[in-house]
Structures are given as structure tokens and as C-alpha cells.
Design an enzyme around this catalytic site. Structure first.
Site, PDB file in Angstrom:
ATOM      1  N   ASN A  29      15.053  74.362  -6.501  1.00 54.50           N
ATOM      2  CA  ASN A  29      15.222  74.884  -5.142  1.00 54.50           C
ATOM      3  C   ASN A  29      15.158  73.732  -4.141  1.00 54.50           C
ATOM      4  O   ASN A  29      14.081  73.218  -3.830  1.00 54.50           O
ATOM      5  CB  ASN A  29      14.137  75.924  -4.845  1.00 54.50           C
ATOM      6  CG  ASN A  29      14.369  76.648  -3.533  1.00 54.50           C
ATOM      7  OD1 ASN A  29      14.844  76.068  -2.559  1.00 54.50           O
ATOM      8  ND2 ASN A  29      14.008  77.916  -3.491  1.00 54.50           N
TER       9      ASN A  29
ATOM     10  N   ASN B 268       5.558  71.760 -15.508  1.00 53.93           N
ATOM     11  CA  ASN B 268       5.004  72.950 -14.896  1.00 53.93           C
ATOM     12  C   ASN B 268       6.033  74.017 -14.543  1.00 53.93           C
ATOM     13  O   ASN B 268       5.673  75.170 -14.338  1.00 53.93           O
ATOM     14  CB  ASN B 268       4.245  72.512 -13.622  1.00 53.93           C
ATOM     15  CG  ASN B 268       3.849  73.663 -12.742  1.00 53.93           C
ATOM     16  OD1 ASN B 268       2.986  74.460 -13.102  1.00 53.93           O
ATOM     17  ND2 ASN B 268       4.483  73.764 -11.575  1.00 53.93           N
TER      18      ASN B 268
ATOM     19  N   TYR C 297       8.524  85.781 -22.404  1.00 53.54           N
ATOM     20  CA  TYR C 297       7.607  84.874 -21.704  1.00 53.54           C
ATOM     21  C   TYR C 297       6.461  84.494 -22.635  1.00 53.54           C
ATOM     22  O   TYR C 297       6.111  83.320 -22.766  1.00 53.54           O
ATOM     23  CB  TYR C 297       7.071  85.562 -20.452  1.00 53.54           C
ATOM     24  CG  TYR C 297       6.094  84.742 -19.647  1.00 53.54           C
ATOM     25  CD1 TYR C 297       6.535  83.743 -18.783  1.00 53.54           C
ATOM     26  CD2 TYR C 297       4.723  84.983 -19.722  1.00 53.54           C
ATOM     27  CE1 TYR C 297       5.646  82.997 -18.027  1.00 53.54           C
ATOM     28  CE2 TYR C 297       3.828  84.249 -18.974  1.00 53.54           C
ATOM     29  CZ  TYR C 297       4.292  83.249 -18.126  1.00 53.54           C
ATOM     30  OH  TYR C 297       3.393  82.506 -17.384  1.00 53.54           O
TER      31      TYR C 297
ATOM     32  N   LYS D 142       5.605  80.767 -24.047  1.00 51.35           N
ATOM     33  CA  LYS D 142       4.317  80.131 -23.764  1.00 51.35           C
ATOM     34  C   LYS D 142       3.526  79.848 -25.049  1.00 51.35           C
ATOM     35  O   LYS D 142       2.778  78.863 -25.109  1.00 51.35           O
ATOM     36  CB  LYS D 142       3.504  80.994 -22.795  1.00 51.35           C
ATOM     37  CG  LYS D 142       4.106  81.095 -21.400  1.00 51.35           C
ATOM     38  CD  LYS D 142       4.249  79.733 -20.735  1.00 51.35           C
ATOM     39  CE  LYS D 142       4.693  79.851 -19.287  1.00 51.35           C
ATOM     40  NZ  LYS D 142       4.790  78.545 -18.596  1.00 51.35           N
TER      41      LYS D 142
ATOM     42  N   THR E 294       1.248  83.143  -6.950  1.00 51.72           N
ATOM     43  CA  THR E 294       2.255  82.161  -6.549  1.00 51.72           C
ATOM     44  C   THR E 294       3.605  82.870  -6.445  1.00 51.72           C
ATOM     45  O   THR E 294       3.689  84.091  -6.481  1.00 51.72           O
ATOM     46  CB  THR E 294       2.355  81.026  -7.587  1.00 51.72           C
ATOM     47  OG1 THR E 294       2.873  81.567  -8.812  1.00 51.72           O
ATOM     48  CG2 THR E 294       0.993  80.397  -7.839  1.00 51.72           C
TER      49      THR E 294
END
Length: 268
Positions: free
Chosen positions: A34, A92, A164, A168, A199
Site C-alpha cells: 500500500n 511481518n 490462514y 501460520k 490492527t
């Protein structure tokens, strides 16, 4: 000045870690897909003064972590700009989002989207691989620290987010394997396993489903990450962080000596 590379550095945990590093005199490259938030984040960091009164140094590079060439160019740019060394890499970048994995259809089943896996696992694989390459060439001696963002979903089932959780779990396995292989080269590899942190990973609507007390303050994540960076003995650690508590999650014991020998690559 030490140099850090942070993927997903334009917001959230990445930016929070970057902010503390810049205040402590680091040069920090923010890698994010972004451009709007990334450029704003770098400008904000560069407007602050570090402890000795000199100008803070931060660089934004638009990067899609699913594309190896994007990451390779970003790492080369950082090394060229700041003298070659890369001391700390925070792998990250990630997303959660919904998934069409469970979708049912009366017609031929369609391939599910793999974007979560591509960003959360492939991006960490690419980032860690490049970090290793540059850290092996650090002067005056090889070495550095890699911290990857895994998740509580690395060790628990997450039925609503199967891809996900799968990604992970992969991040945690990558970290544990790399940490053993690279220890003799002075490269320390660790992971953080956060619980719920408010977040941009989810929308406000999703976050509002949880009580405030369920959330982990981002400051606790920053403290854990910097603890791994600054502790010269820290490698192979999986630090679970949840609502004010931190746990060092050890690898499970081998079921027997045969499995230990196989997993460690020993033939005797």
C-alpha cells in the site's frame, strides 16, 4: 547505524516496531504493498528526531511480498543505500480475511483462493530467504536477526480460517527449521505468535465482536519483538502473546529417538 527491513511496515505491528527502532537510531526500510500508507509512514518517521538529535532515516519501498522479484529489488535497494549490511528483518506482512475454502456448489468445485497462503507463508519464505542471503554477507562478520510473524493459529485450530491456520503453521515450521540450520552462522531466527490485536488485519465490524479485554496491546508485541532482537541467546523461540501474557512455546518432544534422528537429518 543498524539497518532493519520490515514487511507490512506501513501500518499495524510493522509500523509500531519501526517507530521504536527509528527512535533508537536505526535505519528502517518499510516494505508494503500500500503506497499511500507506506509513504505516509516513512514521512512521519523521517519528521522525528532520534536520540542524538540527528535526522531519523526511514525508506518506503512498494513491495508485493508474493513476488520474489519485488522483494529481491527491495533488499538490493536497502543494501545499496545504506552500505550493504542488513541487521534485522521483520517478516511481518500478512492478511487474514474470509475464505471460499468451505463454499459448497452444485456445479464443479472451483479452486479456492490461495491469496492468504501466498502472503502469509510464501511471503515469509521469500523474505526469510533473502534475509539469510544478506546476513551471510554482513561486515565485519556474518549474522543478524530474523523475526517472522506467525500467529496463535500456528499452534491451535482455527476452523473459520483454515488456510490462514495452515499458512501460520508453515511459518512456525520454517522458523524452527531455519533456526537450527543457521545458528552456526550467527543468524538468529524467531517468531511471534500474537493473539487478537486490533490492527488493519480485520474490519471494525469483525473486531467489535470481541470484548476489549481479549485484545493484546500492540506495545506488548513491540516489546516481545525487540526482546528477541536484543537478546543474543534468542533463537528458535516461538513467543505467544495474548492479552497481557507472553509464553515461550517450545517444540513438542520427539515421540522417540528414531523420529528425532530422522527430523534432525542424522543417518546413525
Amino acid at each position: 547505524m543498524p539497518v532493519a527491513v520490515i514487511t507490512g511496515g506501513g501500518a499495524g505491528m510493522g509500523l509500531a516496531v519501526a517507530t521504536v527502532l527509528v527512535a533508537d537510531g536505526w535505519r528502517v526500510a518499510l516494505l508494503d504493498v500500500n503506497s499511500t500508507v507506506g509513504e505516509a509512514a516513512a514521512a512521519s518517521l523521517n519528521s522525528n528526531q532520534i536520540k542524538d538529535g540527528s535526522e531519523a532515516q526511514s525508506l518506503f519501498i512498494r513491495t508485493d511480498v508474493t513476488k520474489y522479484d519485488d522483494l529481491r529489488t527491495a533488499f538490493a535497494t536497502v543494501a545499496d543505500r545504506w552500505g550493504g549490511n542488513i541487521d534485522f528483518v521483520f517478516a511481518n506482512a500478512g492478511i487474514a480475511g474470509g475464505t471460499d475454502f468451505y463454499n459448497d456448489s452444485d456445479s464443479e468445485p472451483q479452486q479456492p483462493s490461495l491469496l492468504v497462503e501466498e502472503i502469509c507463508l510464501r511471503g515469509v519464505v521469500f523474505t526469510s530467504h533473502l534475509a539469510m542471503h544478506y546476513m551471510r554477507r554482513n561486515k565485519p562478520a556474518p549474522g543478524g536477526v530474523i523475526v517472522s510473524t506467525a500467529s496463535a493459529a500456528s499452534i491451535y485450530a482455527s476452523p473459520e480460517l483454515p488456510l490462514y491456520a495452515a499458512a501460520k503453521h508453515g511459518v512456525l515450521g520454517l522458523m524452527r527449521s531455519m533456526s537450527l540450520q543457521l545458528a552456526s552462522e550467527g543468524i538468529r531466527v524467531n517468531s511471534i505468535l500474537p493473539g487478537a490485536i486490533r490492527t488493519t488485519l480485520h474490519t471494525k465490524t469483525i473486531w467489535d465482536q470481541f470484548p476489549v479485554g481479549d485484545f493484546t496491546p500492540v506495545e506488548e508485541v513491540v516489546s516481545t519483538v525487540l526482546g528477541l532482537v536484543n537478546d543474543p541467546t534468542a533463537t528458535g523461540r516461538a513467543m505467544e502473546i495474548s492479552a497481557g501474557e507472553t509464553f515461550d512455546r517450545k517444540q513438542p518432544d520427539y515421540c522417540n529417538e528414531t523420529m528425532q534422528r530422522i527430523m534432525q537429518g542424522k543417518s546413525y
